[in-house]
Scaffold this motif. Structure first.
Motif, PDB file in Angstrom:
ATOM      1  N   UNK A 169     -14.041  39.015  33.592  1.00  0.00           N
ATOM      2  CA  UNK A 169     -14.433  39.807  32.429  1.00  0.00           C
ATOM      3  C   UNK A 169     -14.084  39.061  31.132  1.00  0.00           C
ATOM      4  N   UNK A 170     -12.920  38.400  31.098  1.00  0.00           N
ATOM      5  CA  UNK A 170     -12.529  37.628  29.914  1.00  0.00           C
ATOM      6  C   UNK A 170     -13.509  36.484  29.683  1.00  0.00           C
ATOM      7  N   UNK A 171     -13.886  35.807  30.762  1.00  0.00           N
ATOM      8  CA  UNK A 171     -14.850  34.693  30.638  1.00  0.00           C
ATOM      9  C   UNK A 171     -16.173  35.219  30.091  1.00  0.00           C
ATOM     10  N   UNK A 172     -16.636  36.315  30.622  1.00  0.00           N
ATOM     11  CA  UNK A 172     -17.909  36.885  30.179  1.00  0.00           C
ATOM     12  C   UNK A 172     -17.830  37.312  28.723  1.00  0.00           C
ATOM     13  N   UNK A 173     -16.711  37.931  28.333  1.00  0.00           N
ATOM     14  CA  UNK A 173     -16.569  38.374  26.942  1.00  0.00           C
ATOM     15  C   UNK A 173     -16.489  37.188  25.984  1.00  0.00           C
ATOM     16  N   UNK A 174     -15.737  36.144  26.376  1.00  0.00           N
ATOM     17  CA  UNK A 174     -15.598  34.992  25.467  1.00  0.00           C
ATOM     18  C   UNK A 174     -16.909  34.241  25.321  1.00  0.00           C
ATOM     19  N   UNK A 175     -17.723  34.209  26.356  1.00  0.00           N
ATOM     20  CA  UNK A 175     -19.003  33.497  26.231  1.00  0.00           C
ATOM     21  C   UNK A 175     -20.033  34.310  25.478  1.00  0.00           C
TER      22      UNK A 175
END
Length: 195
Positions: free
Chosen positions: A187-193
């Protein structure tokens, strides 16, 4: 004798006149030949000058055309490079690139826009799946807690069964925690991208 002298005299006069005409014609031909040579030299010099001017204009036109062609290719390529760099940096909210050409560069720009859209959809899907994974992890954690509670209740009756249940509960708990950490990371990866 007078008639023959007359004819000889007349013939001599005609010969002299013919010689004078021949000399005059020879002088005229020589003068016209000299003028033709001057005209030919002048025409040659003019043709040489025009040829040199034409060559200089052709070279200048070639240089200008190559500069313009280079700019026509380099500008869209720099624009594409900047666009790709933004995507590489994780900025998928960038506006689609617009290059108005129907050549390879235009096709490349269209493909880049399609790639960005695919990446955006993929990251949205990953984010959505991470949310589902987190919910499933929470449900699994609740189940583990119930199993753990049930194993504590049955601990008094069967020590071996309880130890087995406790090991299962611990393993399930560790799996749930690992799944929760994985979901959070995705979820963090998706939000940061998407930023």
């Amino acid at each position: 004798a007078t008639a023959s002298a007359y004819y000889i005299n007349e013939a001599g006069t005609h010969v002299i006149e013919s010689m004078d005409i021949t000399v005059a014609l020879s002088a005229e031909i020589s003068q016209q030949f000299d003028q033709a040579q001057l005209d030919a030299e002048s025409a040659t010099n003019t043709a040489l000058l025009l040829t040199n001017i034409s060559i200089a204009l052709a070279i200048a036109t070639g240089i200008i055309a190559s500069i313009l062609l280079t700019k026509m290719i380099a500008k869209p390529m720099h624009k594409l490079e900047d666009y790709v760099q933004e995507i590489t940096n994780g900025n998928l909210t960038i506006e689609p690139i617009t290059i108005d050409s129907n050549d390879e560069i235009g096709h490349l720009a269209t493909a880049m826009n399609e790639m960005k859209a695919t990446l955006s959809n993929l990251l949205f899907s990953l984010s959505d799946n991470a949310g589902h994974l987190s919910a499933t992890s929470e449900e699994l954690m609740a189940s583990v807690e119930e199993v753990h509670a049930a194993s504590e209740v049955t601990l008094g009756g069967a020590k071996e069964g309880a130890q087995s249940s406790l090991a299962m509960a611990t393993a399930a708990s560790e799996s749930a925690i690992a799944m929760d950490e994985t979901a959070t990371a995705v979820q963090r990866i998706a939000e940061s991208s998407q930023e």
